[in-house]
Design a protein around this motif. Structure first.
Motif, PDB file in Angstrom:
ATOM      1  N   ALA A 102       0.835  -1.201   0.000  1.00 13.36           N
ATOM      2  CA  ALA A 102       0.000   0.000   0.000  1.00 13.36           C
ATOM      3  C   ALA A 102       0.870   1.251   0.000  1.00 13.36           C
ATOM      4  O   ALA A 102       0.602   2.213  -0.725  1.00 13.36           O
ATOM      5  CB  ALA A 102      -0.939  -0.003   1.203  1.00 13.36           C
ATOM      6  N   ALA A 103       1.929   1.241   0.802  1.00 10.69           N
ATOM      7  CA  ALA A 103       2.824   2.403   0.838  1.00 10.69           C
ATOM      8  C   ALA A 103       3.510   2.599  -0.505  1.00 10.69           C
ATOM      9  O   ALA A 103       3.744   3.738  -0.936  1.00 10.69           O
ATOM     10  CB  ALA A 103       3.859   2.223   1.946  1.00 10.69           C
ATOM     11  N   VAL A 104       3.834   1.506  -1.189  1.00 10.05           N
ATOM     12  CA  VAL A 104       4.444   1.600  -2.514  1.00 10.05           C
ATOM     13  C   VAL A 104       3.489   2.298  -3.480  1.00 10.05           C
ATOM     14  O   VAL A 104       3.872   3.218  -4.214  1.00 10.05           O
ATOM     15  CB  VAL A 104       4.801   0.194  -3.044  1.00 10.05           C
ATOM     16  N   PHE A 105       2.226   1.895  -3.455  1.00  9.43           N
ATOM     17  CA  PHE A 105       1.257   2.454  -4.403  1.00  9.43           C
ATOM     18  C   PHE A 105       0.852   3.879  -4.051  1.00  9.43           C
ATOM     19  O   PHE A 105       0.411   4.624  -4.927  1.00  9.43           O
ATOM     20  CB  PHE A 105       0.031   1.548  -4.499  1.00  9.43           C
ATOM     21  N   GLU A 106       0.995   4.237  -2.791  1.00  8.27           N
ATOM     22  CA  GLU A 106       0.652   5.605  -2.393  1.00  8.27           C
ATOM     23  C   GLU A 106       1.650   6.629  -2.929  1.00  8.27           C
ATOM     24  O   GLU A 106       1.427   7.831  -2.812  1.00  8.27           O
ATOM     25  CB  GLU A 106       0.532   5.694  -0.881  1.00  8.27           C
ATOM     26  N   PRO A 109       0.440   9.666  -7.634  1.00 10.42           N
ATOM     27  CA  PRO A 109      -0.533  10.746  -7.437  1.00 10.42           C
ATOM     28  C   PRO A 109      -1.965  10.257  -7.657  1.00 10.42           C
ATOM     29  O   PRO A 109      -2.250   9.553  -8.620  1.00 10.42           O
ATOM     30  CB  PRO A 109      -0.133  11.779  -8.503  1.00 10.42           C
ATOM     31  N   GLY A 110      -2.844  10.608  -6.727  1.00 11.02           N
ATOM     32  CA  GLY A 110      -4.243  10.214  -6.847  1.00 11.02           C
ATOM     33  C   GLY A 110      -4.575   8.870  -6.241  1.00 11.02           C
ATOM     34  O   GLY A 110      -5.740   8.465  -6.235  1.00 11.02           O
ATOM     35  N   VAL A 111      -3.576   8.155  -5.720  1.00  7.30           N
ATOM     36  CA  VAL A 111      -3.818   6.858  -5.082  1.00  7.30           C
ATOM     37  C   VAL A 111      -3.644   7.026  -3.577  1.00  7.30           C
ATOM     38  O   VAL A 111      -2.535   7.176  -3.073  1.00  7.30           O
ATOM     39  CB  VAL A 111      -2.866   5.769  -5.612  1.00  7.30           C
ATOM     40  N   GLY A 112      -4.755   7.012  -2.865  1.00  8.69           N
ATOM     41  CA  GLY A 112      -4.711   7.108  -1.421  1.00  8.69           C
ATOM     42  C   GLY A 112      -4.625   5.745  -0.766  1.00  8.69           C
ATOM     43  O   GLY A 112      -4.542   4.714  -1.445  1.00  8.69           O
ATOM     44  N   SER A 113      -4.683   5.724   0.561  1.00  6.25           N
ATOM     45  CA  SER A 113      -4.496   4.486   1.303  1.00  6.25           C
ATOM     46  C   SER A 113      -5.549   3.431   0.961  1.00  6.25           C
ATOM     47  O   SER A 113      -5.221   2.261   0.743  1.00  6.25           O
ATOM     48  CB  SER A 113      -4.536   4.777   2.809  1.00  6.25           C
ATOM     49  N   GLU A 114      -6.824   3.844   0.899  1.00  8.42           N
ATOM     50  CA  GLU A 114      -7.890   2.876   0.633  1.00  8.42           C
ATOM     51  C   GLU A 114      -7.742   2.246  -0.744  1.00  8.42           C
ATOM     52  O   GLU A 114      -7.838   1.014  -0.900  1.00  8.42           O
ATOM     53  CB  GLU A 114      -9.249   3.563   0.753  1.00  8.42           C
ATOM     54  N   LEU A 115      -7.476   3.068  -1.754  1.00  3.61           N
ATOM     55  CA  LEU A 115      -7.317   2.527  -3.110  1.00  3.61           C
ATOM     56  C   LEU A 115      -6.050   1.684  -3.212  1.00  3.61           C
ATOM     57  O   LEU A 115      -6.033   0.652  -3.893  1.00  3.61           O
ATOM     58  CB  LEU A 115      -7.274   3.663  -4.129  1.00  3.61           C
ATOM     59  N   ALA A 116      -4.978   2.102  -2.534  1.00  4.65           N
ATOM     60  CA  ALA A 116      -3.736   1.334  -2.568  1.00  4.65           C
ATOM     61  C   ALA A 116      -3.957  -0.080  -2.038  1.00  4.65           C
ATOM     62  O   ALA A 116      -3.478  -1.064  -2.620  1.00  4.65           O
ATOM     63  CB  ALA A 116      -2.656   2.048  -1.765  1.00  4.65           C
ATOM     64  N   HIS A 117      -4.694  -0.200  -0.933  1.00  4.72           N
ATOM     65  CA  HIS A 117      -4.983  -1.527  -0.388  1.00  4.72           C
ATOM     66  C   HIS A 117      -5.888  -2.317  -1.329  1.00  4.72           C
ATOM     67  O   HIS A 117      -5.716  -3.537  -1.497  1.00  4.72           O
ATOM     68  CB  HIS A 117      -5.635  -1.407   0.995  1.00  4.72           C
ATOM     69  N   ALA A 118      -6.846  -1.639  -1.968  1.00  9.56           N
ATOM     70  CA  ALA A 118      -7.740  -2.332  -2.900  1.00  9.56           C
ATOM     71  C   ALA A 118      -6.972  -2.869  -4.098  1.00  9.56           C
ATOM     72  O   ALA A 118      -7.237  -3.984  -4.579  1.00  9.56           O
ATOM     73  CB  ALA A 118      -8.846  -1.382  -3.359  1.00  9.56           C
ATOM     74  N   ILE A 119      -6.020  -2.091  -4.605  1.00 10.51           N
ATOM     75  CA  ILE A 119      -5.192  -2.549  -5.729  1.00 10.51           C
ATOM     76  C   ILE A 119      -4.416  -3.798  -5.334  1.00 10.51           C
ATOM     77  O   ILE A 119      -4.401  -4.802  -6.055  1.00 10.51           O
ATOM     78  CB  ILE A 119      -4.233  -1.430  -6.175  1.00 10.51           C
ATOM     79  N   HIS A 120      -3.788  -3.750  -4.177  1.00 10.34           N
ATOM     80  CA  HIS A 120      -2.979  -4.880  -3.720  1.00 10.34           C
ATOM     81  C   HIS A 120      -3.832  -6.130  -3.525  1.00 10.34           C
ATOM     82  O   HIS A 120      -3.478  -7.229  -3.977  1.00 10.34           O
ATOM     83  CB  HIS A 120      -2.288  -4.501  -2.413  1.00 10.34           C
TER      84      HIS A 120
END
Length: 293
Positions: A102-106, A109-120
């Motif tokens: 999640a920290a990698v995806f954050e 730009p435009g990718v917050g914590s919730e979306l980062a976890h959803a992507i993973h």
């Protein structure tokens, strides 16, 4: 204004070399190919022997400047660039068991914590390189809340970040499936991993996520076959835990001789013509052809 190519207070030569040496030590302890271990040691020796800061070389000449150093190919150059830009290295953190996708995806730009976890949790990816491939083949739009326009914006941002790491020679085109390991080889590696994990023949790491006891439960396997280097482990995503698939979903990271990393997830299919069979996500058509042979 563009972002600086190396972050302020970028790691010193000694700090970069230390991460390369730690990678070599972890690979050795996890029974990886000795030639791969030696490659990281040679890279560390090169960085330590420099008479100027490696961050300065990167600032002046980008990844191509790193690639030109003795014993530093494209893959190691990209790894060093990641360390200089972010202060960390996802491959190393994975072998430590400490990666936070999640920290990698954050970083995007435009990718917050919730979306980062959803992507993973939806795509089972934990690197920007794997996210870029998911963008290009359309899988990113499977993530809840990501439509076509948002997916394109994320794809553009991820590619821009990675272009700074990879340099001009590697940003020209995505890697086609024809330049990945064949499906039969990925499935063979998957089978070998699951058999050895079930027999207790693999070293284990203690992931930080979903592991409050700190138990070393996650088997890890390194293999070298047909010119490819593999690192294999069960998925440790929230979704894998929720669906009780932590001993079914297998993540295979693969590297060429330049140590450039890509990944696929292998699962037991639950529907359609491949139901009950092991399937490489993103390569379903190849798996169907393999099953019909």
């Amino acid at each position: 204004m563009s972002e600086p190519i190396a972050r302020p207070g970028a790691p010193t030569n000694a700090e970069v070399a230390a991460q390369l040496r730690e990678m070599a030590q972890l690979l050795e302890s996890q029974h990886a190919n000795p030639f791969r271990v030696a490659a990281y040691i040679r890279g560390a020796d090169t960085i330590e022997s420099l008479s100027e800061p490696v961050a300065g070389i990167f600032e002046a000449r980008g990844p191509e400047g790193l690639d030109a150093l003795p014993a530093i190919g494209e893959g190691l150059a990209a790894a060093i660039a990641e360390i200089l830009i972010t202060g960390s290295w996802s491959q190393l953190e994975r072998l430590r068991g400490s990666i936070d996708a999640a920290a990698v995806f954050e970083q995007v730009p435009g990718v917050g914590s919730e979306l980062a976890h959803a992507i993973h949790d939806t795509l089972h990816v934990d690197t920007l390189e794997a996210l870029e491939l998911a963008c290009k083949d359309g899988r990113l739009e499977q993530v809840p809340g990501v439509g076509e326009r948002r997916a394109q914006a994320i794809c553009d941002s991820v590619s821009a970040i990675l272009d700074r790491r990879r340099g001009a020679r590697r940003r020209a085109r995505p890697v086609p499936a024809s330049e990945e390991p064949p499906v039969r080889l990925l499935l063979d590696v998957d089978r070998d991993y699951r058999e050895k994990a079930a027999a207790g023949k693999l070293p284990k790491i203690a992931p930080k996520r979903f592991n409050p006891s700190g138990e070393a439960w996650l088997p890890i396997m390194h293999a070298n076959r047909e010119g490819w280097h593999f690192t294999v482990m069960y998925s440790n995503t929230a979704r894998a835990h929720d669906l009780h698939k932590t001993h079914d979903w297998v993540v295979i990271y693969f590297y060429d001789d330049e140590h450039a990393e890509r990944q696929h997830t292998v699962v037991t299919e639950t529907r359609g013509s491949l139901e009950g069979l092991r399937v490489v996500r993103g390569r379903e058509a190849d798996c169907l052809r393999e099953a019909r042979r």
